[in-house]
Design a protein around this motif. Sequence first.
Motif, mmCIF file in Angstrom:
data_model
loop_
_atom_site.group_PDB
_atom_site.id
_atom_site.type_symbol
_atom_site.label_atom_id
_atom_site.label_comp_id
_atom_site.label_asym_id
_atom_site.label_seq_id
_atom_site.Cartn_x
_atom_site.Cartn_y
_atom_site.Cartn_z
ATOM 1 N N ALA A 179 39.754 -38.879 -4.546
ATOM 2 C CA ALA A 179 38.860 -37.835 -4.047
ATOM 3 C C ALA A 179 38.714 -37.985 -2.549
ATOM 4 O O ALA A 179 38.630 -39.105 -2.030
ATOM 5 C CB ALA A 179 37.490 -37.953 -4.713
ATOM 6 N N ALA A 180 38.711 -36.858 -1.838
ATOM 7 C CA ALA A 180 38.599 -36.896 -0.382
ATOM 8 C C ALA A 180 37.856 -35.667 0.098
ATOM 9 O O ALA A 180 37.744 -34.677 -0.618
ATOM 10 C CB ALA A 180 39.991 -36.951 0.253
ATOM 11 N N GLY A 181 37.348 -35.748 1.344
ATOM 12 C CA GLY A 181 36.601 -34.619 1.880
ATOM 13 C C GLY A 181 36.218 -34.846 3.315
ATOM 14 O O GLY A 181 37.071 -35.145 4.149
ATOM 15 N N ASN A 182 34.923 -34.737 3.612
ATOM 16 C CA ASN A 182 34.446 -34.804 4.993
ATOM 17 C C ASN A 182 34.307 -36.231 5.504
ATOM 18 O O ASN A 182 33.218 -36.691 5.824
ATOM 19 C CB ASN A 182 33.106 -34.076 5.113
ATOM 20 N N SER A 183 35.428 -36.926 5.570
ATOM 21 C CA SER A 183 35.471 -38.263 6.154
ATOM 22 C C SER A 183 36.934 -38.633 6.328
ATOM 23 O O SER A 183 37.826 -37.852 5.989
ATOM 24 C CB SER A 183 34.774 -39.295 5.246
ATOM 25 N N CYS A 184 37.186 -39.830 6.861
ATOM 26 C CA CYS A 184 38.564 -40.294 7.040
ATOM 27 C C CYS A 184 39.028 -41.118 5.844
ATOM 28 O O CYS A 184 40.068 -41.773 5.900
ATOM 29 C CB CYS A 184 38.675 -41.121 8.328
ATOM 30 N N ARG A 185 38.269 -41.091 4.744
ATOM 31 C CA ARG A 185 38.565 -41.947 3.591
ATOM 32 C C ARG A 185 38.985 -41.146 2.365
ATOM 33 O O ARG A 185 38.563 -40.017 2.160
ATOM 34 C CB ARG A 185 37.346 -42.803 3.244
ATOM 35 N N VAL A 186 39.833 -41.785 1.556
ATOM 36 C CA VAL A 186 40.215 -41.266 0.246
ATOM 37 C C VAL A 186 39.739 -42.288 -0.780
ATOM 38 O O VAL A 186 40.180 -43.439 -0.775
ATOM 39 C CB VAL A 186 41.746 -41.093 0.128
ATOM 40 N N ASP A 187 38.804 -41.902 -1.645
ATOM 41 C CA ASP A 187 38.286 -42.805 -2.670
ATOM 42 C C ASP A 187 39.228 -42.820 -3.871
ATOM 43 O O ASP A 187 39.697 -41.769 -4.315
ATOM 44 C CB ASP A 187 36.890 -42.383 -3.113
ATOM 45 N N VAL A 188 39.484 -44.010 -4.393
ATOM 46 C CA VAL A 188 40.401 -44.179 -5.523
ATOM 47 C C VAL A 188 39.618 -44.683 -6.729
ATOM 48 O O VAL A 188 38.867 -45.658 -6.633
ATOM 49 C CB VAL A 188 41.531 -45.174 -5.172
ATOM 50 N N PHE A 189 39.800 -44.003 -7.873
ATOM 51 C CA PHE A 189 39.128 -44.369 -9.113
ATOM 52 C C PHE A 189 40.182 -44.709 -10.159
ATOM 53 O O PHE A 189 41.059 -43.894 -10.444
ATOM 54 C CB PHE A 189 38.275 -43.205 -9.640
ATOM 55 N N THR A 190 40.110 -45.915 -10.729
ATOM 56 C CA THR A 190 41.011 -46.264 -11.826
ATOM 57 C C THR A 190 40.380 -45.931 -13.170
ATOM 58 O O THR A 190 41.038 -45.925 -14.197
ATOM 59 C CB THR A 190 41.384 -47.762 -11.770
ATOM 60 N N ASN A 191 39.081 -45.684 -13.185
ATOM 61 C CA ASN A 191 38.390 -45.086 -14.326
ATOM 62 C C ASN A 191 37.207 -44.299 -13.772
ATOM 63 O O ASN A 191 36.928 -44.344 -12.572
ATOM 64 C CB ASN A 191 37.947 -46.139 -15.350
ATOM 65 N N LEU A 192 36.527 -43.569 -14.626
ATOM 66 C CA LEU A 192 35.454 -42.694 -14.156
ATOM 67 C C LEU A 192 34.130 -43.420 -13.961
ATOM 68 O O LEU A 192 33.137 -42.820 -13.590
ATOM 69 C CB LEU A 192 35.275 -41.531 -15.126
ATOM 70 N N GLY A 193 34.115 -44.724 -14.214
ATOM 71 C CA GLY A 193 32.861 -45.460 -14.115
ATOM 72 C C GLY A 193 32.468 -45.826 -12.702
ATOM 73 O O GLY A 193 31.285 -45.844 -12.362
ATOM 74 N N TYR A 194 33.471 -46.133 -11.840
ATOM 75 C CA TYR A 194 33.128 -46.568 -10.488
ATOM 76 C C TYR A 194 34.329 -46.390 -9.577
ATOM 77 O O TYR A 194 35.478 -46.292 -10.007
ATOM 78 C CB TYR A 194 32.680 -48.019 -10.488
ATOM 79 N N ARG A 195 34.061 -46.364 -8.277
ATOM 80 C CA ARG A 195 35.110 -46.290 -7.268
ATOM 81 C C ARG A 195 35.741 -47.657 -7.109
ATOM 82 O O ARG A 195 35.055 -48.640 -6.847
ATOM 83 C CB ARG A 195 34.513 -45.821 -5.938
#
Length: 296
Positions: free
Chosen positions: A274-290
């Motif tokens: 997931a990405a948006g208004n920042s310079c970061r892309v968050d990665v999730f290997t499950n839906l519980g936590y980043r």
Amino acid sequence: MERAVPHAVPLGQMEVFQALQRLHMTIFSQSVSPCGKFLAAGNNYGQIAIFSLSAALSSEAKEESKKPVVTFQAHDGPVYSMVSTDRHLLSAGDGEVKAWLWAEILKKGCKELWRRQPPYRTSLEVPEINALLLVPKENSLILAGGDCQLHTMDLETGAFTRALRGHTDYIHCLALRERSPEVLSGGEDGAVRLWDLRTAKEVQTIEVYKHEECSRPHNGRWIGCLATDSDWMVCGGGPALTLWHLRSSTPTTIFPMRAPQKHVTFYQDLVLTAAGNSCRVDVFTNLGYRAFSLSF
């Protein structure tokens, strides 16, 4: 006559500039390589960064593993949309789509393979291309955005073969019903339109905001995201995120989410980013936590 030598930018000023750039960065688009090992992310400065997912997901990953393996200038303006074929990364910006060879991308000095511009009404019109969609059975690419039309391009010849007209405002998103074959489009006019690719005609229109259970007038009528799975569609934006039965044009489930949505998909057992208004892309290997974040 001697050529003027440009002054070097002091290191401190460069660091401040880069920090400000990251602070005001928006990541508009992402695409995974055909091998699944790399992630491309495009930002509002026209840059594409390539991250090694395999290195970042490794048990031996270090902080450097979460940085781009290569970053290059792809467009003069924002990279609004990207998609990958078996060999190419396709990126879209203001009025143009470009192709890059995945096999060459990791090499320094990566050059575009080709660029194409849809036939716009006037030469002064340079609308953004907000969405790209591959149609594998036709070996074609559908582009849509600021000129309120869907343009179909033959990937073999590079020719634009048709334009689908019906939206009255910007188009934000596209989705493919492969079995049909049909394409769904959603836009600023608040409508989801269904197009038959065999006849190039609109066959169904769902004006989501007119359904009381979906309507959120304080957020507007725009459709910012949609996805389809055979006879089902999920869409959101100004109206509430809603699951629809397409054959009956009936909303079946309203998801209780307050904020407008800009991305949605039918989920399987995959790594999500997931990405948006920042310079970061968050990665999730499950839906519980980043799990972690990648960073430009």
